[in-house]
Design a protein around this motif. Structure first.
Motif, PDB file in Angstrom:
ATOM      1  N   LEU A 141      52.243  47.734  31.729  1.00 11.84           N
ATOM      2  CA  LEU A 141      51.835  49.065  32.180  1.00 11.84           C
ATOM      3  C   LEU A 141      50.632  49.569  31.391  1.00 11.84           C
ATOM      4  O   LEU A 141      49.787  50.299  31.919  1.00 11.84           O
ATOM      5  CB  LEU A 141      53.013  50.041  32.049  1.00 11.84           C
ATOM      6  N   LEU A 142      50.538  49.196  30.127  1.00 11.99           N
ATOM      7  CA  LEU A 142      49.393  49.598  29.321  1.00 11.99           C
ATOM      8  C   LEU A 142      48.105  49.010  29.887  1.00 11.99           C
ATOM      9  O   LEU A 142      47.076  49.690  29.983  1.00 11.99           O
ATOM     10  CB  LEU A 142      49.593  49.152  27.876  1.00 11.99           C
ATOM     11  N   MET A 143      48.138  47.738  30.298  1.00 10.49           N
ATOM     12  CA  MET A 143      46.958  47.125  30.908  1.00 10.49           C
ATOM     13  C   MET A 143      46.658  47.762  32.257  1.00 10.49           C
ATOM     14  O   MET A 143      45.486  47.953  32.625  1.00 10.49           O
ATOM     15  CB  MET A 143      47.186  45.625  31.056  1.00 10.49           C
ATOM     16  N   ALA A 144      47.701  48.124  33.013  1.00  8.55           N
ATOM     17  CA  ALA A 144      47.481  48.785  34.298  1.00  8.55           C
ATOM     18  C   ALA A 144      46.769  50.123  34.098  1.00  8.55           C
ATOM     19  O   ALA A 144      45.857  50.480  34.860  1.00  8.55           O
ATOM     20  CB  ALA A 144      48.820  48.985  35.011  1.00  8.55           C
ATOM     21  N   ALA A 145      47.174  50.866  33.072  1.00 10.85           N
ATOM     22  CA  ALA A 145      46.493  52.132  32.786  1.00 10.85           C
ATOM     23  C   ALA A 145      45.031  51.893  32.417  1.00 10.85           C
ATOM     24  O   ALA A 145      44.143  52.676  32.799  1.00 10.85           O
ATOM     25  CB  ALA A 145      47.226  52.863  31.660  1.00 10.85           C
ATOM     26  N   MET A 146      44.755  50.819  31.695  1.00 12.36           N
ATOM     27  CA  MET A 146      43.379  50.508  31.325  1.00 12.36           C
ATOM     28  C   MET A 146      42.558  50.168  32.564  1.00 12.36           C
ATOM     29  O   MET A 146      41.388  50.591  32.686  1.00 12.36           O
ATOM     30  CB  MET A 146      43.362  49.347  30.330  1.00 12.36           C
ATOM     31  N   LEU A 147      43.137  49.431  33.516  1.00 15.05           N
ATOM     32  CA  LEU A 147      42.416  49.091  34.741  1.00 15.05           C
ATOM     33  C   LEU A 147      42.094  50.348  35.555  1.00 15.05           C
ATOM     34  O   LEU A 147      40.988  50.485  36.107  1.00 15.05           O
ATOM     35  CB  LEU A 147      43.253  48.119  35.577  1.00 15.05           C
TER      36      LEU A 147
ATOM     37  N   GLU B 115      52.098  34.869  29.907  1.00 18.34           N
ATOM     38  CA  GLU B 115      52.223  35.086  28.475  1.00 18.34           C
ATOM     39  C   GLU B 115      51.794  36.479  28.050  1.00 18.34           C
ATOM     40  O   GLU B 115      51.835  36.791  26.866  1.00 18.34           O
ATOM     41  CB  GLU B 115      51.395  34.034  27.726  1.00 18.34           C
ATOM     42  N   GLY B 116      51.377  37.302  28.982  1.00 23.16           N
ATOM     43  CA  GLY B 116      50.970  38.655  28.645  1.00 23.16           C
ATOM     44  C   GLY B 116      50.092  39.249  29.732  1.00 23.16           C
ATOM     45  O   GLY B 116      49.779  38.606  30.749  1.00 23.16           O
ATOM     46  N   PRO B 117      49.679  40.492  29.559  1.00 22.20           N
ATOM     47  CA  PRO B 117      48.859  41.154  30.588  1.00 22.20           C
ATOM     48  C   PRO B 117      47.546  40.440  30.869  1.00 22.20           C
ATOM     49  O   PRO B 117      47.143  40.312  32.028  1.00 22.20           O
ATOM     50  CB  PRO B 117      48.625  42.556  30.002  1.00 22.20           C
ATOM     51  N   LEU B 118      46.871  39.966  29.816  1.00 23.65           N
ATOM     52  CA  LEU B 118      45.605  39.259  30.039  1.00 23.65           C
ATOM     53  C   LEU B 118      45.826  37.976  30.832  1.00 23.65           C
ATOM     54  O   LEU B 118      44.987  37.587  31.662  1.00 23.65           O
ATOM     55  CB  LEU B 118      44.938  38.950  28.697  1.00 23.65           C
ATOM     56  N   ASP B 119      46.939  37.295  30.559  1.00 27.73           N
ATOM     57  CA  ASP B 119      47.238  36.064  31.282  1.00 27.73           C
ATOM     58  C   ASP B 119      47.450  36.353  32.766  1.00 27.73           C
ATOM     59  O   ASP B 119      46.968  35.613  33.635  1.00 27.73           O
ATOM     60  CB  ASP B 119      48.476  35.410  30.673  1.00 27.73           C
ATOM     61  N   LEU B 120      48.175  37.416  33.088  1.00 19.19           N
ATOM     62  CA  LEU B 120      48.391  37.794  34.485  1.00 19.19           C
ATOM     63  C   LEU B 120      47.079  38.195  35.154  1.00 19.19           C
ATOM     64  O   LEU B 120      46.779  37.782  36.283  1.00 19.19           O
ATOM     65  CB  LEU B 120      49.397  38.941  34.558  1.00 19.19           C
TER      66      LEU B 120
END
Length: 282
Positions: free
Chosen positions: A105-111, A57-62
């Protein structure tokens, strides 16, 4: 020369000579025969088959899925390993849906940013205490998302109308109607006896001849009820006028009730009797 068998026997012998499996499994079966390798000239369109293994359902879910699947401590996330797995999934969805991959990709950049901050020396805290962990904000968001997700699952498990059950709908005609108790002869006789008793208390011994018109009494009763919604049974009698007038009034009330011009009722058992017009005066 002896006949060694017809064409059917030859096909059966050729079929028996083929192995049923190669390394335990045939690729396919064509017209009932096992196929152990794909033809060289077989063309499969690129979009002929598309399989979705996981739906998030979104980056946090993944991210939460990767952490919980490997039993990582959410308060001490191994960012290098999780980020590598996360980027592998993002690369898969980027090939098919670039617009969907942008959010991931935004969450990947944050990680990657958090991992780089962990590698650099942390600046001291203003109050002189322990410097804040760069993963703290991410952990807070993950825990909050997990609570919301579990709450949503619990709500979804509850029975829902239209999915787990159907409401029974019954058409009911709602017509307001006053339900008054039935009036019996005993109640009417008791009320008449009370009026007669009061009339006898005011009786006198003057002997005279009096003519009373029952129609006039009926008209008088109707006139008295026109301006009133209810009238008590005893209020329609005048004890001072004697027993004769009370008798005529009582008979007039019975006649009005028989003709359907008035209604005689009571609110409950053993309650006083009341009269009202059975029609709406013009």
């Amino acid at each position: 020369m002896s006949d060694s068998g017809g064409p059917e026997q030859a096909l059966a012998a050729a079929a028996d000579s083929l192995p049923q499996t190669v390394d335990g499994l045939a690729v396919a079966r064509l017209y009932g025969q096992p196929l152990f390798e794909l033809p060289q000239d077989l063309y499969i369109p690129p979009d002929a088959l598309e399989v979705f293994l996981e739906a998030f359902e979104g980056p946090l879910d993944l991210l939460l899925y990767l952490i919980r699947r490997q039993d990582f401590n959410i308060l001490d996330i191994p960012l290098a390993q999780v980020t590598h797995q996360y980027l592998e999934y993002v690369e898969q969805i980027r090939r098919t849906n670039l617009e969907l991959a942008a959010e991931y990709l935004l969450m990947a950049a944050m990680l990657i940013e958090i991992k780089s901050r962990m590698l650099l020396p942390r600046p001291p805290a203003p109050d002189g205490g322990e410097p804040e962990d760069p993963r703290a904000e991410l952990v807070r968001r993950l825990l909050e998302y997990e609570r919301m997700k579990l709450a949503a699952q619990q709500l979804d498990a509850l029975p829902q109308a239209g999915r787990d059950f159907w409401r029974v709908q019954v058409a009911v005609e709602r017509t307001p109607r006053s339900m008054l108790p039935e009036l019996g002869v005993d109640e009417l006789r008791s009320a008449w006896a009370d009026v007669l008793r009061r009339a006898r208390l005011n009786a006198h011994h003057t002997i005279g001849r009096e003519q009373i018109s029952m129609r006039e009494v009926m008209s008088g009763v109707l006139r008295r009820l026109q301006d009133r919604r209810w009238a008590e049974f005893a209020d329609l009698f005048e004890p001072s006028q004697g027993v004769l007038h009370a008798v005529v009034t009582f008979v007039a009330l019975l006649e009005l009730a028989r003709e359907g011009l008035v209604q005689i009722t009571q609110a409950e058992a053993f309650a006083p009797l009341y009269l009202r017009l059975a029609y709406t005066p013009s």
